[in-house]
Design a protein around this motif. Structure first.
Motif, PDB file in Angstrom:
ATOM      1  N   ALA A   1       0.718  -1.070   0.040  1.00  0.00           N
ATOM      2  CA  ALA A   1       0.328   0.120  -0.178  1.00  0.00           C
ATOM      3  C   ALA A   1       0.713   1.076  -0.146  1.00  0.00           C
ATOM      4  CB  ALA A   1      -1.016   0.148   1.233  1.00  0.00           C
ATOM      5  N   PHE A   2       1.998   1.297   0.923  1.00  0.00           N
ATOM      6  CA  PHE A   2       2.671   2.469   1.008  1.00  0.00           C
ATOM      7  C   PHE A   2       3.555   2.444  -0.359  1.00  0.00           C
ATOM      8  CE2 PHE A   2       1.518   2.634   5.365  1.00  0.00           C
ATOM      9  CZ  PHE A   2       1.720   3.894   5.563  1.00  0.00           C
ATOM     10  N   GLY A   3       4.166   1.548  -1.048  1.00  0.00           N
ATOM     11  CA  GLY A   3       4.717   1.676  -2.096  1.00  0.00           C
ATOM     12  C   GLY A   3       3.771   2.099  -3.260  1.00  0.00           C
ATOM     13  N   ALA A   4       2.542   1.755  -3.290  1.00  0.00           N
ATOM     14  CA  ALA A   4       1.865   2.109  -4.547  1.00  0.00           C
ATOM     15  C   ALA A   4       1.510   3.621  -4.296  1.00  0.00           C
ATOM     16  CB  ALA A   4       0.618   1.393  -4.354  1.00  0.00           C
ATOM     17  N   LEU A   5       1.290   4.020  -3.175  1.00  0.00           N
ATOM     18  CA  LEU A   5       0.652   5.442  -2.647  1.00  0.00           C
ATOM     19  C   LEU A   5       1.939   6.531  -3.027  1.00  0.00           C
ATOM     20  CD1 LEU A   5      -1.377   4.988   0.310  1.00  0.00           C
ATOM     21  CD2 LEU A   5      -2.274   5.578  -1.985  1.00  0.00           C
ATOM     22  N   VAL A   6       3.201   6.197  -2.545  1.00  0.00           N
ATOM     23  CA  VAL A   6       4.353   6.985  -2.832  1.00  0.00           C
ATOM     24  C   VAL A   6       4.670   7.002  -3.939  1.00  0.00           C
ATOM     25  CG1 VAL A   6       6.769   7.218  -2.165  1.00  0.00           C
ATOM     26  CG2 VAL A   6       4.969   6.555  -0.487  1.00  0.00           C
ATOM     27  N   ALA A   7       4.513   5.768  -4.830  1.00  0.00           N
ATOM     28  CA  ALA A   7       4.951   5.851  -6.269  1.00  0.00           C
ATOM     29  C   ALA A   7       4.114   6.597  -7.294  1.00  0.00           C
ATOM     30  CB  ALA A   7       5.114   4.562  -6.799  1.00  0.00           C
ATOM     31  N   MET A   8       2.631   6.568  -6.959  1.00  0.00           N
ATOM     32  CA  MET A   8       1.602   7.211  -7.577  1.00  0.00           C
ATOM     33  C   MET A   8       1.740   8.742  -7.284  1.00  0.00           C
ATOM     34  SD  MET A   8      -2.508   7.242  -7.285  1.00  0.00           S
ATOM     35  CE  MET A   8      -2.356   8.032  -5.482  1.00  0.00           C
ATOM     36  N   VAL A   9       2.274   9.288  -6.173  1.00  0.00           N
ATOM     37  CA  VAL A   9       2.070  10.623  -5.833  1.00  0.00           C
ATOM     38  C   VAL A   9       3.357  11.210  -6.248  1.00  0.00           C
ATOM     39  CG1 VAL A   9       2.421  12.154  -3.886  1.00  0.00           C
ATOM     40  CG2 VAL A   9       0.687  10.484  -3.744  1.00  0.00           C
ATOM     41  N   VAL A  10       4.436  10.573  -6.115  1.00  0.00           N
ATOM     42  CA  VAL A  10       5.611  11.041  -6.688  1.00  0.00           C
ATOM     43  C   VAL A  10       5.677  11.290  -8.303  1.00  0.00           C
ATOM     44  CG1 VAL A  10       8.182  10.631  -6.950  1.00  0.00           C
ATOM     45  CG2 VAL A  10       7.271  10.145  -4.758  1.00  0.00           C
ATOM     46  N   ARG A  11       5.120  10.316  -8.832  1.00  0.00           N
ATOM     47  CA  ARG A  11       4.986  10.381 -10.381  1.00  0.00           C
ATOM     48  C   ARG A  11       4.203  11.531 -10.605  1.00  0.00           C
ATOM     49  NH1 ARG A  11       7.811   8.703 -14.431  1.00  0.00           N
ATOM     50  NH2 ARG A  11       7.816   6.507 -13.721  1.00  0.00           N
ATOM     51  N   ARG A  12       3.038  12.051  -9.967  1.00  0.00           N
ATOM     52  CA  ARG A  12       2.179  12.933 -10.247  1.00  0.00           C
ATOM     53  C   ARG A  12       2.951  14.208 -10.009  1.00  0.00           C
ATOM     54  NH1 ARG A  12      -0.093  16.565 -11.590  1.00  0.00           N
ATOM     55  NH2 ARG A  12      -2.481  17.185 -11.583  1.00  0.00           N
ATOM     56  N   ILE A  13       3.461  14.389  -8.844  1.00  0.00           N
ATOM     57  CA  ILE A  13       4.092  15.714  -8.470  1.00  0.00           C
ATOM     58  C   ILE A  13       5.264  16.112  -9.129  1.00  0.00           C
ATOM     59  CG2 ILE A  13       4.628  17.096  -6.358  1.00  0.00           C
ATOM     60  CD1 ILE A  13       2.594  15.522  -4.688  1.00  0.00           C
ATOM     61  N   VAL A  14       6.080  15.295  -8.925  1.00  0.00           N
ATOM     62  CA  VAL A  14       7.524  15.549  -9.386  1.00  0.00           C
ATOM     63  C   VAL A  14       7.637  15.642 -10.937  1.00  0.00           C
ATOM     64  CG1 VAL A  14      10.260  14.496  -9.310  1.00  0.00           C
ATOM     65  CG2 VAL A  14       8.662  14.490  -7.459  1.00  0.00           C
ATOM     66  N   TYR A  15       7.087  14.855 -11.398  1.00  0.00           N
ATOM     67  CA  TYR A  15       7.500  14.787 -13.041  1.00  0.00           C
ATOM     68  C   TYR A  15       6.139  15.773 -13.729  1.00  0.00           C
ATOM     69  CZ  TYR A  15      10.505  11.144 -12.497  1.00  0.00           C
ATOM     70  OH  TYR A  15      11.444  10.282 -12.014  1.00  0.00           O
ATOM     71  N   LYS A  16       6.706  16.805 -14.381  1.00  0.00           N
ATOM     72  CA  LYS A  16       5.995  17.947 -14.991  1.00  0.00           C
ATOM     73  C   LYS A  16       4.867  17.117 -16.054  1.00  0.00           C
ATOM     74  CE  LYS A  16       6.022  22.330 -17.398  1.00  0.00           C
ATOM     75  NZ  LYS A  16       7.096  23.298 -17.877  1.00  0.00           N
ATOM     76  N   GLY A  17       3.848  17.517 -16.123  1.00  0.00           N
ATOM     77  CA  GLY A  17       2.627  17.255 -16.927  1.00  0.00           C
ATOM     78  C   GLY A  17       2.400  15.763 -16.787  1.00  0.00           C
ATOM     79  N   SER A  18       2.769  15.067 -15.689  1.00  0.00           N
ATOM     80  CA  SER A  18       2.356  13.708 -15.483  1.00  0.00           C
ATOM     81  C   SER A  18       0.851  13.522 -14.818  1.00  0.00           C
ATOM     82  CB  SER A  18       3.372  12.991 -14.551  1.00  0.00           C
ATOM     83  OG  SER A  18       3.207  11.592 -14.321  1.00  0.00           O
ATOM     84  N   TYR A  19       0.368  12.262 -14.971  1.00  0.00           N
ATOM     85  CA  TYR A  19      -0.975  12.248 -14.448  1.00  0.00           C
ATOM     86  C   TYR A  19      -0.918  11.236 -13.079  1.00  0.00           C
ATOM     87  CZ  TYR A  19      -2.033  13.908 -18.992  1.00  0.00           C
ATOM     88  OH  TYR A  19      -1.934  14.906 -20.083  1.00  0.00           O
ATOM     89  N   TRP A  20      -2.411  10.838 -12.600  1.00  0.00           N
ATOM     90  CA  TRP A  20      -2.165  10.036 -11.800  1.00  0.00           C
ATOM     91  C   TRP A  20      -2.298   8.600 -12.398  1.00  0.00           C
ATOM     92  CZ3 TRP A  20      -1.804  11.766  -7.050  1.00  0.00           C
ATOM     93  CH2 TRP A  20      -2.243  13.081  -6.788  1.00  0.00           C
ATOM     94  N   SER A  21      -1.152   7.790 -12.393  1.00  0.00           N
ATOM     95  CA  SER A  21      -0.976   6.802 -13.286  1.00  0.00           C
ATOM     96  C   SER A  21      -1.132   5.596 -12.581  1.00  0.00           C
ATOM     97  CB  SER A  21       0.759   6.825 -13.726  1.00  0.00           C
ATOM     98  OG  SER A  21       1.005   5.524 -14.293  1.00  0.00           O
TER      99      SER A  21
ATOM    100  N   ALA B   1       5.712  -0.326   6.554  1.00  0.00           N
ATOM    101  CA  ALA B   1       5.100   0.869   6.045  1.00  0.00           C
ATOM    102  C   ALA B   1       6.697   1.567   5.612  1.00  0.00           C
ATOM    103  CB  ALA B   1       4.598   1.675   6.999  1.00  0.00           C
ATOM    104  N   ILE B   2       7.542   1.651   6.405  1.00  0.00           N
ATOM    105  CA  ILE B   2       8.770   2.363   5.928  1.00  0.00           C
ATOM    106  C   ILE B   2       9.366   1.598   4.500  1.00  0.00           C
ATOM    107  CG2 ILE B   2      11.284   2.906   6.785  1.00  0.00           C
ATOM    108  CD1 ILE B   2       9.934   3.194   9.535  1.00  0.00           C
ATOM    109  N   ILE B   3       9.617   0.389   4.932  1.00  0.00           N
ATOM    110  CA  ILE B   3      10.005  -0.417   3.586  1.00  0.00           C
ATOM    111  C   ILE B   3       9.111  -0.204   2.368  1.00  0.00           C
ATOM    112  CG2 ILE B   3      10.300  -2.620   2.718  1.00  0.00           C
ATOM    113  CD1 ILE B   3      11.104  -3.687   5.656  1.00  0.00           C
ATOM    114  N   GLY B   4       7.880  -0.281   2.494  1.00  0.00           N
ATOM    115  CA  GLY B   4       6.900   0.211   1.319  1.00  0.00           C
ATOM    116  C   GLY B   4       7.301   1.582   0.740  1.00  0.00           C
ATOM    117  N   ALA B   5       7.390   2.561   1.789  1.00  0.00           N
ATOM    118  CA  ALA B   5       7.209   4.024   1.242  1.00  0.00           C
ATOM    119  C   ALA B   5       8.554   4.216   0.614  1.00  0.00           C
ATOM    120  CB  ALA B   5       7.279   4.948   2.366  1.00  0.00           C
TER     121      ALA B   5
END
Length: 468
Positions: free
Chosen positions: A253-273, A301-305
């Motif tokens: 769960a933490f891995g999925a959420l962190v990857a989704m948010v980082v992709r959306r926020i950090v990469y310009k023009g990205s979406y909720w993938s 949770a730490i490992i997943g994030a």
């Protein structure tokens, strides 16, 4: 009283065999998950090819692991490097059948990782060769080092033992490293990079199929990690299995959420993938494999994030160094597996560096680091020999004209989506000798625009009129 004791002992033994077989069957279902995930991530013209490869992971894996793989991994006679008994089940004890089946499905998983990274441009014959080598030789020897009682990683100096409960290193680093070497030697797909070296997106053909594969893999990972306890009858077994499964979903769960948010926020023009979210979750499950039985849920949770960040970083690295990996298998399995190996001695309950900061904890960390590096080097060198030889022989990659048109028809003669299977069978047209509905006229597309009341069907040089 003696009879009762014997009956209780037999009941416990049977319960452990049953537990191991049920967990193995669920892990086996992960082959379907990989099949859907990979098929959805490739283009429609290569769907049959990738599905057949996943079917053959099971078939080739069963033969290779029965013939030599299990003997190399858990042979009744062995040294610190390799086992050498039970080839083709020679003098094989019947009480080990469940153990064999459990480790066979692990071996098949390691081979399946590679097919995704090398999808859409690999010769089918080359696939048969490398799948046999991974399940029969490369993976089983690593298994012996880490999970056999005679293995050198399991019996380190000062009573050190390599901590990898469910295979972050043994399964996923092996598969991820082989995938990296294979994809690098194979080269990127035609069109993946433009003439200036800029990456171009090549989309898979069906997101729903990919998502279904992801869900099946999530489900399978619960057995993959929980089943690694290998028994259910001893005191405390149930708690360990439950902890492993709970930690698996928390890390995912933490891995999925962190990857989704980082992709959306950090990469310009990205979406909720969706695809990034699925792969982030899978990376979290891969990373928690090593320590799912010994870390607190907050540790999971730490490992997943961190796994979510790990996936993004490795995925970008692969793109930058021009390793074309359609499934992000290297990022998920090698990146996640390596992080899991390092995280376990850091966060292990009571003995980890976070809890004790002792010399023994640092030594355990060093032994896991050494084990992970040796596993990666072993998989890299053997894969380099394997794929390099096939590349030099000209049997690794399909010709460009076949790659462009797709592998399904020339290699298998079975299109995943034949044109004749689409639609209602009727095409709209301007004349009036077809079927009339409202203000539209239709003709039966299945018979190439012939009169809708009669068509001629030819098979084996025989013709017959077909009333419609």
């Amino acid at each position: 009283m003696e009879d009762l004791s014997q009956q209780l002992g037999a009941l416990k033994t049977n319960a452990d065999h049953f537990f191991l077989l049920v967990m193995s069957c669920i892990i086996f279902l992960m082959q379907a998950g990989f099949a859907f995930l990979e098929a959805g991530s490739v283009r429609a013209k290569n769907t049959t090819n990738i599905l057949l490869k996943n079917v053959l992971d099971v078939c080739i894996g069963a033969v290779a692991y029965w013939a030599v793989g299990y003997a190399f991994a858990f042979g009744g006679q062995a040294n610190a490097f390799i086992g050498y008994r039970y080839f083709f089940f020679e003098n094989f004890p019947s009480e080990l059948y469940s153990h064999f089946f459990f480790h066979f499905v692990f071996a098949a998983t390691a081979a399946t990782i590679v097919s995704g990274a090398m999808a859409e441009r690999t010769e089918f014959g080359a696939y048969l060769i490398y799948s046999s080598a991974i399940t029969g030789i490369i993976y089983p020897i690593v298994t012996h080092w880490a999970w056999s009682s005679e293995g050198w990683l399991a019996n380190g100096p000062k009573e050190l033992a390599y901590l990898d409960f469910a295979g972050s290193g043994v399964v996923h680093c092996v598969g991820g490293t082989a995938a990296l070497v294979g994809a690098a030697i194979l080269g990127p797909r035609i069109g993946r990079y433009d003439e200036n070296g800029k990456p171009q997106s090549i989309q898979g053909h069906t997101i729903p199929m990919t998502a279904l594969g992801g869900f099946i893999l999530f489900f399978g990972f619960f057995a993959f990690n929980g089943g690694s306890q290998a028994s259910i009858s001893a005191e405390g077994d149930g708690k360990v299995v439950a902890l492993a499964i709970v930690n698996t979903i928390i890390s995912a769960a933490f891995g999925a959420l962190v990857a989704m948010v980082v992709r959306r926020i950090v990469y310009k023009g990205s979406y909720w993938s969706l695809l990034t979210t699925i792969n982030g979750g899978l990376t979290g499950m891969v990373a928690i494999c090593a320590g799912c039985n010994v870390v607190h849920p907050w540790g999971a949770a730490i490992i997943g994030a961190v796994s979510g960040l790990t996936f993004i970083g490795w995925s970008c690295l692969m793109e930058k160094i021009r390793v074309d990996d359609p499934l992000d298998a290297v990022a998920v399995h090698l990146g996640g597996g390596l992080w899991g190996i390092l995280a376990t001695p850091l966060l292990a309950m009571e003995t980890g560096i976070v809890f004790t900061f002792s010399r023994a904890a640092w030594e355990a960390f060093g032994w896991n680091l050494l084990g992970g590096m040796v596993i990666i080097v072993w998989a890299a060198v053997t894969s380099l020999i394997l794929f390099g030889t096939m590349h030099a022989a000209g049997i690794l990659r399909v010709p460009p004209e076949i790659e462009v048109k797709g592998l399904d028809i020339p290699k298998h003669g079975e299109a995943a989506y034949p044109y004749a299977s689409y639609g209602s069978g009727w095409e709209e047209r301007g004349t009036s000798n077809g079927f009339h509905a409202g203000n539209h006229d239709y003709v039966n597309a299945a018979f190439n625009g012939q009169d809708v009341t009669k068509a001629t069907y030819s098979a084996d040089n025989r013709e017959a009129d077909l009333p419609l």
